[in-house]
Design an enzyme around this catalytic site. Sequence first.
Site, short mmCIF file in Angstrom:
data_model
loop_
_atom_site.label_atom_id
_atom_site.label_comp_id
_atom_site.label_asym_id
_atom_site.label_seq_id
_atom_site.Cartn_x
_atom_site.Cartn_y
_atom_site.Cartn_z
N TYR A 104 -29.09 19.96 -27.83
CA TYR A 104 -27.86 19.35 -28.35
C TYR A 104 -27.86 19.13 -29.86
CZ TYR A 104 -27.13 18.42 -23.40
OH TYR A 104 -26.96 18.57 -22.04
N HIS B 9 -17.94 21.90 -25.11
CA HIS B 9 -19.34 21.66 -24.75
C HIS B 9 -20.21 22.02 -25.95
CE1 HIS B 9 -18.35 20.74 -20.69
NE2 HIS B 9 -17.54 21.79 -20.70
N ILE B 10 -21.11 21.12 -26.29
CA ILE B 10 -21.99 21.32 -27.44
C ILE B 10 -22.94 22.48 -27.18
CG2 ILE B 10 -23.84 20.24 -28.78
CD1 ILE B 10 -22.37 17.52 -28.17
N ARG C 87 -24.33 24.37 -14.13
CA ARG C 87 -23.49 24.07 -15.30
C ARG C 87 -22.44 25.16 -15.55
NH1 ARG C 87 -26.17 19.68 -17.69
NH2 ARG C 87 -28.44 19.80 -17.38
N ASP D 143 -8.02 15.84 -12.01
CA ASP D 143 -6.69 15.42 -11.57
C ASP D 143 -6.02 14.54 -12.62
OD1 ASP D 143 -6.94 16.80 -9.20
OD2 ASP D 143 -7.40 15.03 -7.97
O1 CA2 Z 1 -23.13 20.81 -23.72
C1 CA2 Z 1 -22.44 19.82 -23.50
O2 CA2 Z 1 -21.73 19.29 -24.35
C2 CA2 Z 1 -22.51 19.16 -22.11
O3 CA2 Z 1 -21.18 18.74 -21.78
C3 CA2 Z 1 -23.42 17.96 -22.24
C4 CA2 Z 1 -23.70 17.27 -20.91
C5 CA2 Z 1 -24.13 18.26 -19.83
O4 CA2 Z 1 -24.24 17.61 -18.57
C6 CA2 Z 1 -23.14 19.42 -19.71
O5 CA2 Z 1 -23.64 20.33 -18.76
C7 CA2 Z 1 -22.98 20.12 -21.05
C8 CA2 Z 1 -24.81 16.22 -21.05
C9 CA2 Z 1 -24.53 15.17 -22.06
C10 CA2 Z 1 -25.77 14.34 -22.24
O6 CA2 Z 1 -26.21 14.50 -23.58
C11 CA2 Z 1 -27.45 14.06 -23.93
C12 CA2 Z 1 -27.75 14.16 -25.26
C13 CA2 Z 1 -29.00 13.75 -25.69
C14 CA2 Z 1 -29.93 13.26 -24.81
C15 CA2 Z 1 -29.62 13.17 -23.48
C16 CA2 Z 1 -28.36 13.56 -23.03
#
Ligand code: CA2
Length: 152
Positions: A26, A103-104, A114, A90
């Site tokens: 991320y 999504h990042i 995913r 919804d």
């Molecule tokens: O890639 C993305 O932006 C996601 O939406 C991030 C979600 C993940 O479940 C999706 O599949 C993809 C997770 C967000 C949690 O982010 C964290 C960041 C740092 C440490 C732990 C979790």
Amino acid sequence: MTSPRRLLLVNGPNLNLLGTREPAVYGTATLADVERVTTDAAARRGFEVRAVQSNHEGVLLDEIHAAREDCAGIVINPGGLTHTSVVLRDALAGVGLPVAEVHISDVRAREEFRHHSYVADVALVHVVGEGVAGYETAVARLIDIITGQAEG
Ligand code: CA2
């Protein structure tokens, strides 16, 4: 009534942890950075942003419902709810505002679970794998749609 020049930015569960763990997936930017990038991108185009992050699905639903009153569109990273939540989908469909899904990470290149998004087919804009800069891409494309400069 003219469309309000305001977007709702929604970040779902665990996105408050951005910048604290998993930098390889991320990056190192924080949620505050995400909100700043989004707010600045919108401001350059004459729009305000109301930002919400919550780890509680019902809070997100209430914010999405409230956006009907004073927002022209929604930028959302639903976090893990992307892959599980019919109720979030919804809510987005129910308010009828244009939606950009962000999504990042590149969810298509990660685990199989995913790859499916319950939100994808109610969103007009999809941005994946651009890191935090993807929020600016989403804002630009969503505002183009809102202001009638582009289709989908
Ligand atoms: O890639 C993305 O932006 C996601 O939406 C991030 C979600 C993940 O479940 C999706 O599949 C993809 C997770 C967000 C949690 O982010 C964290 C960041 C740092 C440490 C732990 C979790």
